[in-house]
Design an enzyme around this catalytic site. Structure first.
Site, PDB file in Angstrom:
ATOM      1  N   ASP A  30      19.781  -9.635  -4.058  1.00  0.00           N
ATOM      2  CA  ASP A  30      20.609 -10.754  -3.615  1.00  0.00           C
ATOM      3  C   ASP A  30      22.060 -10.297  -3.629  1.00  0.00           C
ATOM      4  OD1 ASP A  30      21.885 -13.136  -3.097  1.00  0.00           O
ATOM      5  OD2 ASP A  30      21.329 -14.082  -4.985  1.00  0.00           O
ATOM      6  N   ASP A  32      24.865 -11.450  -2.400  1.00  0.00           N
ATOM      7  CA  ASP A  32      25.988 -12.369  -2.584  1.00  0.00           C
ATOM      8  C   ASP A  32      25.764 -13.381  -3.707  1.00  0.00           C
ATOM      9  OD1 ASP A  32      24.103 -13.965  -1.361  1.00  0.00           O
ATOM     10  OD2 ASP A  32      25.260 -14.288   0.458  1.00  0.00           O
ATOM     11  N   ASP A  34      23.691 -15.837  -4.175  1.00  0.00           N
ATOM     12  CA  ASP A  34      23.472 -17.239  -3.835  1.00  0.00           C
ATOM     13  C   ASP A  34      22.031 -17.681  -4.073  1.00  0.00           C
ATOM     14  OD1 ASP A  34      22.158 -15.976  -1.744  1.00  0.00           O
ATOM     15  OD2 ASP A  34      23.413 -16.816  -0.174  1.00  0.00           O
ATOM     16  N   TYR A  36      19.371 -16.341  -2.705  1.00  0.00           N
ATOM     17  CA  TYR A  36      18.564 -16.136  -1.503  1.00  0.00           C
ATOM     18  C   TYR A  36      18.685 -14.683  -1.095  1.00  0.00           C
ATOM     19  CZ  TYR A  36      18.350 -21.156  -1.385  1.00  0.00           C
ATOM     20  OH  TYR A  36      18.123 -22.462  -1.721  1.00  0.00           O
ATOM     21  N   ASP A  52      18.079 -15.312   3.851  1.00  0.00           N
ATOM     22  CA  ASP A  52      19.535 -15.429   3.780  1.00  0.00           C
ATOM     23  C   ASP A  52      20.119 -14.785   5.031  1.00  0.00           C
ATOM     24  OD1 ASP A  52      22.197 -15.548   3.114  1.00  0.00           O
ATOM     25  OD2 ASP A  52      21.968 -14.607   1.153  1.00  0.00           O
ATOM     26  N   ASP A  74      26.332 -21.883  11.287  1.00  0.00           N
ATOM     27  CA  ASP A  74      25.014 -22.249  10.769  1.00  0.00           C
ATOM     28  C   ASP A  74      24.987 -21.985   9.267  1.00  0.00           C
ATOM     29  OD1 ASP A  74      22.349 -22.814  10.386  1.00  0.00           O
ATOM     30  OD2 ASP A  74      21.637 -20.960  11.293  1.00  0.00           O
ATOM     31  N   ASN A  78      19.306 -22.578   9.503  1.00  0.00           N
ATOM     32  CA  ASN A  78      18.192 -23.170  10.248  1.00  0.00           C
ATOM     33  C   ASN A  78      18.226 -22.809  11.731  1.00  0.00           C
ATOM     34  OD1 ASN A  78      20.152 -24.868  11.308  1.00  0.00           O
ATOM     35  ND2 ASN A  78      19.133 -26.759  10.716  1.00  0.00           N
ATOM     36  N   ILE A  80      20.589 -23.504  13.937  1.00  0.00           N
ATOM     37  CA  ILE A  80      21.345 -24.423  14.784  1.00  0.00           C
ATOM     38  C   ILE A  80      22.827 -24.221  14.510  1.00  0.00           C
ATOM     39  CG2 ILE A  80      21.796 -26.842  15.347  1.00  0.00           C
ATOM     40  CD1 ILE A  80      18.900 -27.414  14.423  1.00  0.00           C
ATOM     41  N   SER A 115       2.551 -20.701  -9.616  1.00  0.00           N
ATOM     42  CA  SER A 115       1.413 -20.117  -8.915  1.00  0.00           C
ATOM     43  C   SER A 115       0.513 -21.178  -8.295  1.00  0.00           C
ATOM     44  CB  SER A 115       0.603 -19.238  -9.857  1.00  0.00           C
ATOM     45  OG  SER A 115       1.346 -18.086 -10.188  1.00  0.00           O
TER      46      SER A 115
END
Length: 194
Positions: A30, A32, A34, A36, A52, A74, A78, A80, A115
């Site tokens: 990861d 940055d 964040d 993600y 990410d 964006d 997503n 968009i 799980s």
């Protein structure tokens, strides 16, 4: 996780980082910080939390919503983005199609249990030595990196359409894919092809 594991000082530190990844349920890679990942699908990476799309910007990640910055960006990965100008008024496509339209309000899912909600499974051919071939364990490392869980195939958050985990499985039909079919604003950006 304090960021991407670049080059651990020692094998011991590398093992500690992997242990912390599983204990804290955060991605090992990861960049940055964040929570993600764009760098790895396994080790609690993008198969678990979403891809990410801005690996160096901690303000852009799946589900981030609006953030300060360039209009039309964006921020929630997503897919968009952009703006439309009509009669001197600039509106983002996200506002137009996702936030200002009551039918398009975003929906989410909270699943409790790790799980149990991440499609835990052990490939059935591993249990029967009489069917082993040279390919039986070819995805062994990937299975361990994912803790024998397959979030891409999970009943709640699965998103893999027509692709198998390390072993083939039917197309995923999950709550997430149903929400996506109803509302593309809930989508997490696609993982780029290599």
């Amino acid at each position: 996780n304090s960021g991407m594991l670049a080059s651990p000082a020692s094998a011991q530190q590398w093992i500690i980082d992997i242990k912390n990844t599983f204990d804290n349920h955060e991605p090992l890679f990861d960049e940055d910080s964040d929570r993600y990942s764009a760098g790895s699908a396994t080790f609690r990476g993008h198969d678990w939390f979403g891809y990410d799309t801005a690996r160096k910007n901690p303000d852009i990640y799946p589900g981030a919503g609006h953030a300060s910055g360039k209009v039309g960006t964006d921020f929630d990965s997503n897919g968009i983005s952009g703006t439309r100008r009509v009669n001197g008024v600039t509106t983002t496509y996200k506002d137009l199609y996702c936030d200002d339209e009551p039918r398009a309000s975003r929906r989410g899912l909270i699943a409790i249990g790790d799980s149990a909600t991440a499609h835990f499974s052990i490939p059935p051919e591993w249990w029967n030595g009489s069917v082993w071939t040279h390919d039986t364990f070819k995805h062994f490392n990937e299975c361990l990196e994912n803790e024998l869980d397959w979030p891409t195939k999970a009943w709640g958050s699965g998103f893999a359409r027509g692709v198998g985990a390390p072993f083939e499985a039917p197309e995923t039909v999950s709550i997430y894919t149903r929400l996506y079919d109803l509302n593309h604003c809930s989508y997490n950006a696609p993982i780029p092809e290599p």
